[in-house]
Design a protein around this motif. Structure first.
Motif, PDB file in Angstrom:
ATOM      1  N   ARG A   1      -5.902  -6.656   0.357  1.00 59.54           N
ATOM      2  CA  ARG A   1      -7.049  -7.561   0.322  1.00 59.54           C
ATOM      3  C   ARG A   1      -6.736  -8.932  -0.272  1.00 59.54           C
ATOM      4  O   ARG A   1      -6.286  -9.042  -1.410  1.00 59.54           O
ATOM      5  CB  ARG A   1      -8.194  -6.923  -0.463  1.00 59.54           C
ATOM      6  CG  ARG A   1      -9.555  -7.394   0.025  1.00 59.54           C
ATOM      7  CD  ARG A   1     -10.615  -7.177  -1.002  1.00 59.54           C
ATOM      8  NE  ARG A   1     -10.355  -7.993  -2.189  1.00 59.54           N
ATOM      9  CZ  ARG A   1     -11.134  -7.998  -3.254  1.00 59.54           C
ATOM     10  NH1 ARG A   1     -12.176  -7.208  -3.301  1.00 59.54           N
ATOM     11  NH2 ARG A   1     -10.850  -8.779  -4.283  1.00 59.54           N
TER      12      ARG A   1
ATOM     13  N   THR B   1      -3.538   0.277  -9.931  1.00 61.71           N
ATOM     14  CA  THR B   1      -4.575   1.252  -9.561  1.00 61.71           C
ATOM     15  C   THR B   1      -5.985   0.696  -9.758  1.00 61.71           C
ATOM     16  O   THR B   1      -6.947   1.266  -9.269  1.00 61.71           O
ATOM     17  CB  THR B   1      -4.459   2.527 -10.421  1.00 61.71           C
ATOM     18  OG1 THR B   1      -4.612   2.152 -11.792  1.00 61.71           O
ATOM     19  CG2 THR B   1      -3.104   3.208 -10.220  1.00 61.71           C
ATOM     20  N   GLU B   2      -6.084  -0.429 -10.495  1.00 57.27           N
ATOM     21  CA  GLU B   2      -7.402  -1.034 -10.737  1.00 57.27           C
ATOM     22  C   GLU B   2      -7.278  -2.539 -10.575  1.00 57.27           C
ATOM     23  O   GLU B   2      -6.242  -3.111 -10.901  1.00 57.27           O
ATOM     24  CB  GLU B   2      -7.875  -0.808 -12.175  1.00 57.27           C
ATOM     25  CG  GLU B   2      -7.634   0.561 -12.727  1.00 57.27           C
ATOM     26  CD  GLU B   2      -7.784   0.591 -14.260  1.00 57.27           C
ATOM     27  OE1 GLU B   2      -8.061  -0.452 -14.884  1.00 57.27           O
ATOM     28  OE2 GLU B   2      -7.612   1.683 -14.808  1.00 57.27           O
TER      29      GLU B   2
ATOM     30  N   GLU C   1     -12.504  -2.585 -10.902  1.00 55.79           N
ATOM     31  CA  GLU C   1     -12.764  -1.430 -10.042  1.00 55.79           C
ATOM     32  C   GLU C   1     -11.494  -0.646  -9.741  1.00 55.79           C
ATOM     33  O   GLU C   1     -10.418  -1.220  -9.649  1.00 55.79           O
ATOM     34  CB  GLU C   1     -13.395  -1.884  -8.715  1.00 55.79           C
ATOM     35  CG  GLU C   1     -14.832  -2.334  -8.887  1.00 55.79           C
ATOM     36  CD  GLU C   1     -15.423  -2.856  -7.590  1.00 55.79           C
ATOM     37  OE1 GLU C   1     -14.898  -2.513  -6.514  1.00 55.79           O
ATOM     38  OE2 GLU C   1     -16.389  -3.629  -7.663  1.00 55.79           O
ATOM     39  N   LYS C   2     -11.649   0.651  -9.581  1.00 51.06           N
ATOM     40  CA  LYS C   2     -10.531   1.491  -9.182  1.00 51.06           C
ATOM     41  C   LYS C   2     -10.272   1.241  -7.696  1.00 51.06           C
ATOM     42  O   LYS C   2     -11.190   1.161  -6.887  1.00 51.06           O
ATOM     43  CB  LYS C   2     -10.916   2.961  -9.409  1.00 51.06           C
ATOM     44  CG  LYS C   2      -9.722   3.890  -9.534  1.00 51.06           C
ATOM     45  CD  LYS C   2     -10.138   5.242 -10.105  1.00 51.06           C
ATOM     46  CE  LYS C   2      -9.201   6.339  -9.627  1.00 51.06           C
ATOM     47  NZ  LYS C   2      -7.784   6.036  -9.695  1.00 51.06           N
ATOM     48  N   LEU C   3      -9.001   1.073  -7.334  1.00 51.66           N
ATOM     49  CA  LEU C   3      -8.664   0.823  -5.930  1.00 51.66           C
ATOM     50  C   LEU C   3      -8.714   2.124  -5.122  1.00 51.66           C
ATOM     51  O   LEU C   3      -8.430   3.197  -5.657  1.00 51.66           O
ATOM     52  CB  LEU C   3      -7.256   0.225  -5.817  1.00 51.66           C
ATOM     53  CG  LEU C   3      -7.023  -1.115  -6.508  1.00 51.66           C
ATOM     54  CD1 LEU C   3      -5.557  -1.526  -6.336  1.00 51.66           C
ATOM     55  CD2 LEU C   3      -7.935  -2.198  -5.945  1.00 51.66           C
ATOM     56  N   GLU C   4      -9.053   2.018  -3.861  1.00 51.08           N
ATOM     57  CA  GLU C   4      -9.071   3.213  -3.012  1.00 51.08           C
ATOM     58  C   GLU C   4      -7.665   3.746  -2.774  1.00 51.08           C
ATOM     59  O   GLU C   4      -7.447   4.944  -2.686  1.00 51.08           O
ATOM     60  CB  GLU C   4      -9.737   2.895  -1.672  1.00 51.08           C
ATOM     61  CG  GLU C   4     -11.247   2.761  -1.805  1.00 51.08           C
ATOM     62  CD  GLU C   4     -11.904   2.423  -0.477  1.00 51.08           C
ATOM     63  OE1 GLU C   4     -11.318   2.748   0.562  1.00 51.08           O
ATOM     64  OE2 GLU C   4     -12.990   1.810  -0.512  1.00 51.08           O
ATOM     65  N   GLU C   5      -6.727   2.801  -2.640  1.00 54.08           N
ATOM     66  CA  GLU C   5      -5.342   3.210  -2.425  1.00 54.08           C
ATOM     67  C   GLU C   5      -4.473   2.503  -3.465  1.00 54.08           C
ATOM     68  O   GLU C   5      -4.649   1.314  -3.715  1.00 54.08           O
ATOM     69  CB  GLU C   5      -4.889   2.802  -1.017  1.00 54.08           C
ATOM     70  CG  GLU C   5      -3.447   3.202  -0.731  1.00 54.08           C
ATOM     71  CD  GLU C   5      -2.988   2.818   0.671  1.00 54.08           C
ATOM     72  OE1 GLU C   5      -3.680   2.018   1.341  1.00 54.08           O
ATOM     73  OE2 GLU C   5      -1.926   3.305   1.083  1.00 54.08           O
ATOM     74  N   ARG C   6      -3.534   3.244  -4.047  1.00 55.51           N
ATOM     75  CA  ARG C   6      -2.638   2.618  -5.016  1.00 55.51           C
ATOM     76  C   ARG C   6      -1.766   1.572  -4.327  1.00 55.51           C
ATOM     77  O   ARG C   6      -1.357   1.751  -3.182  1.00 55.51           O
ATOM     78  CB  ARG C   6      -1.709   3.669  -5.641  1.00 55.51           C
ATOM     79  CG  ARG C   6      -2.408   4.690  -6.490  1.00 55.51           C
ATOM     80  CD  ARG C   6      -1.412   5.462  -7.347  1.00 55.51           C
ATOM     81  NE  ARG C   6      -0.425   6.178  -6.538  1.00 55.51           N
ATOM     82  CZ  ARG C   6       0.606   6.854  -7.062  1.00 55.51           C
ATOM     83  NH1 ARG C   6       0.778   6.872  -8.379  1.00 55.51           N
ATOM     84  NH2 ARG C   6       1.455   7.503  -6.287  1.00 55.51           N
TER      85      ARG C   6
ATOM     86  N   PRO D   1       0.832  -1.211   0.000  1.00 55.86           N
ATOM     87  CA  PRO D   1       0.000   0.000   0.000  1.00 55.86           C
ATOM     88  C   PRO D   1       0.868   1.262   0.000  1.00 55.86           C
ATOM     89  O   PRO D   1       1.908   1.304   0.662  1.00 55.86           O
ATOM     90  CB  PRO D   1      -0.782  -0.092   1.322  1.00 55.86           C
ATOM     91  CG  PRO D   1      -0.728  -1.534   1.705  1.00 55.86           C
ATOM     92  CD  PRO D   1       0.577  -2.054   1.183  1.00 55.86           C
TER      93      PRO D   1
ATOM     94  N   SER E   1       0.555   4.002   1.461  1.00 59.15           N
ATOM     95  CA  SER E   1       0.750   4.611   2.782  1.00 59.15           C
ATOM     96  C   SER E   1       1.945   4.016   3.526  1.00 59.15           C
ATOM     97  O   SER E   1       2.569   4.687   4.337  1.00 59.15           O
ATOM     98  CB  SER E   1      -0.520   4.442   3.620  1.00 59.15           C
ATOM     99  OG  SER E   1      -0.899   3.081   3.644  1.00 59.15           O
TER     100      SER E   1
END
Lengths: 478, 478
Positions: B28, A89-90, A94-99, A67, A69
């Motif tokens: 995930r 990124t996807e 779906e687009k991920l919330e965090e890269r 992640p 972060s």
């Protein structure tokens, strides 16, 4: 084929492609490791892994995706690696919330996990290694030496105090030196990196440095004492015997598939690869010569020799294809097979075979009854001989009498004019980053390491002329 | 701890966490394989790899990132995998021109490369395997059994004709069966998948299927005959002896870290893991009991036994920590260590030790002079005993007399009421996808495979009652 001297880079690419070690792929900077290339890595893995386990380490496997972060938690670390990260990124539409980054190294993910795994001094030391693929999306790539995806091992250990962590750091560097010198027949200088060449996030970085046949340096392995930097960033604490919380001291250490490239660049010659016997996918090739098809005894005898070598655990091939002997000699030389055995009707009459070592000019006549033991012996002596040849080459091209920037520039110019190899230089350094930077700007020479055992000691800085704090290897590096 | 019978899923998660095999991560569906979990995989790798090499295969390594356009080339393949792909869209601060998928499997990248590597019949067969991480971003994950990132091997071979490729497909399935039964002590049914359960892009898929202790099925390995589908999509042609271009016939075959999950679910019990000796990270644990600290002879004797076992290549641990014997027994049982040896002052007086096999209730008294050989023998017999226990369990729960959908539904209901395991059923199938689909909709049972050696043969379709073309295992599957 391009000669090494004319165009070393082209020679390198030609050689590894013709020897069938790798192929390019449509993904930028990512190569396919073909079986002969990959098997060299398997031999390296086997030896390293055995030594890691002997010294109490165990393997584990950590997620490849990290992640974003996590990288933010260790400031120097993100600064060092963020310019070369590929990002997911996807996923699943779906687009991920965090890269999520493709790992360039795993300190951050492992730091996060160790903070859960380590509770008490009883849990220490944690001695874990991982064999994995890693990614560094670099502008300029070179097969094996610098690729966008590469294979490596990364050790990550946690210790009760600095002393124990530093002991680990040095132990692993020593193992790297032994394996690279013993298995790959590549002589190295072990030493400490200067601050500008440190791993991002390390307190101290140590390396082993090898000289290629064009005089450039390759960092063949690194071992880092990370202090409590990652422990603080990821809150890895343990309860000591006095029931107080303390940060662990961590280390990390790695070697990669760039070792494959180094083997080629250290030992190869105009005829192609020269592989040290201990890592050669094929150690011995048997080739029938003369009118062998008319004489079935030749193949019978070669079959016997093949079986006897197999039985000794020697990696042997028998080339009874329809190509001419000359074609076969050339092909197996290109692939760097250490020992070639030729057997034809005239040899058989004399009850002997010819043995040709890949790195020597002359063939030896060997009595058939002694052949297997002669081959075994040749594989052993060739391994040491290659190391000695590489050491001699390195020592001849590692200059210890160039003590000023002016002399270095002159030396480089003369080398260019002569078509000779500028090589490395051992020079004093005052400890100021600015001096290192100036040497780099004006000569492309960077500090490789401060060797533990330099051939001599320097007293003045190559750049400013002030008192030298360290004696340093400088070289152009891959 | 949750019991197996009350909540099998919770028992499984509790068990693997307490046994320290894995940890969750913030990414995930991606787990960390801890050393005891990863070492099981290393033992599987070692055995598989040896057999792959014995049958002429070599390892290679291919890029993990696959250009989106590659997936488009084989229509079924993209349809099958696109819903679960993660994508790299940016690297080194720039948006990529083409998205790159994290490989779910490598047929496309390898197809692209083989089209360059294969020119002539002389280049065939190509027999290559890869050990790698792969990604399938699935909604529902379960550690080891179904994770977003997992580790596997994928074999990819190219052959001159269908006969040779089919022979390879069956050879690799047979190796999987031997390794899973012999090394993991998991009995499997080998057979052919029905069209609806085929690998996307395969002509025929074959599998080995194992029964977990809750009666569910796990596909433990698959081997695919791909025909010329990928050869046509990627233009992999060779010049035959008559100098004509022909498409190669390809195969692929894989096993993964889900085998680790299967071992737990097949052998584990209420006390935790039970590991087959051949893959157990610790095969034998030595535990001093009674007032052993007052009697230094106990530890001396245990040190001797430890050294003797080490010397035999047995993976042994000596637990002389300060915990109570009861605590230690419990902890090592949880970890599934096959054999425990207890030695206390009273045992020593009688010149004996107690041997406890993890899967048996009684302890054996063994004369100290026979102890090492008794341990060796126990490790061997336990390996076979675990296999026989698992086979007995499977055979008891693989029903062969349920021949209609109505009976199946009733059987499932009765099982639910009794708290018993519904297990598998062997039933006839007419060959119509619609019948398979209806069984699935109404019972969640899917076809596992058409076994090569069914316990009996069925004549009518379980769904429509028409003539059965095949005798099929149906089960709920992971």
């Amino acid at each position: 084929m391009t000669t090494q001297q004319n165009d070393f880079s082209k020679w390198y690419i030609d050689t590894i492609q013709k020897a069938d070690l790798m192929d390019y792929t449509p993904v930028r900077g990512c190569i396919a490791f073909k079986p002969d290339g990959y098997e060299i890595w398997e031999h390296i893995q086997e030896e390293m892994d055995r030594r890691f386990k002997e010294t109490g380490h165990r393997n584990a496997y950590f997620p490849m995706l990290i992640p974003e972060s996590f990288f933010q938690k260790e400031k120097e670390h993100i600064e060092g690696f963020s310019p070369e990260l590929p990002w997911v990124t996807e996923a699943a539409g779906e687009k991920l919330e965090e890269r999520l980054a493709l790992r360039p190294t795993s300190e951050t993910m492992i730091g996060h996990l160790y903070s859960n795994w380590i509770k008490s001094y009883r849990d220490l030391p944690v001695l874990i290694n991982q064999w994995a693929n890693v990614f560094r999306w670099e502008k300029k790539t070179l097969p094996f030496i610098r690729t966008s995806e590469f294979l490596w091992q990364e050790g990550h250990t946690a210790h009760i105090d600095e002393e124990d962590a530093r002991k680990e750091t040095m132990q692993m560097l020593a193992i790297y030196k032994e394996v690279v010198e013993g298995l790959l027949a590549i002589p190295v200088y072990d030493g400490q990196k200067t601050p500008s060449e440190r791993f991002t996030g390390a307190v101290d970085t140590f390396s082993i440095e090898a000289m290629m046949k064009n005089g450039k340096a390759v960092q063949a392995g690194t071992s880092h004492y990370l202090g409590t930097k990652f422990a603080e960033a990821f809150d890895i604490k343990y309860l000591n015997k006095a029931n107080q919380h303390e940060y662990v001291h961590t280390t990390s250490w790695g070697t990669s598939t760039r070792l494959i490239g180094s083997v080629i660049m250290v030992h190869g010659d105009e005829q192609g690869l020269i592989l040290p016997p201990r890592i050669a996918p094929t150690q011995v090739v048997l080739i029938p010569v003369g009118p062998w098809k008319k004489n079935p005894e030749i193949m019978e005898k070669l079959d016997d020799i093949y079986a006897a070598l197999k039985n000794k655990g020697i990696r042997v091939r028998l080339d009874n294809s329809d190509q001419s002997p000359g074609f076969k000699f050339n092909e197996w030389e290109l692939k760097g097979v250490p020992v070639r055995i030729e057997l034809g009707p005239r040899d058989l009459e004399k009850n002997q075979a010819l043995l040709k070592a890949r790195d020597e000019d002359d063939k030896q006549s060997i009595d058939l009854k002694d052949l297997v033991s002669a081959i075994e012996e040749e594989l052993t002596t060739m391994q040491s001989r290659l190391f000695e040849k590489a050491r001699k080459f390195r020592d001849e091209n590692a200059h210890t009498t160039i003590d000023t920037l002016k002399d270095l520039k002159q030396h480089i110019n003369i080398s260019k004019e002569n078509g000779s190899i500028p090589g490395w230089i051992l020079a004093g350094w005052c400890g100021d980053d600015a001096c290192e930077e100036k040497v780099k700007e004006e000569t492309k020479y960077t500090s490789r390491n401060i060797p533990f055992n330099p051939p001599t000691t320097k007293t003045t800085c190559i750049c400013c002329g002030n008192e030298a704090k360290h004696t340093v290897w400088f070289a152009q590096a891959y």
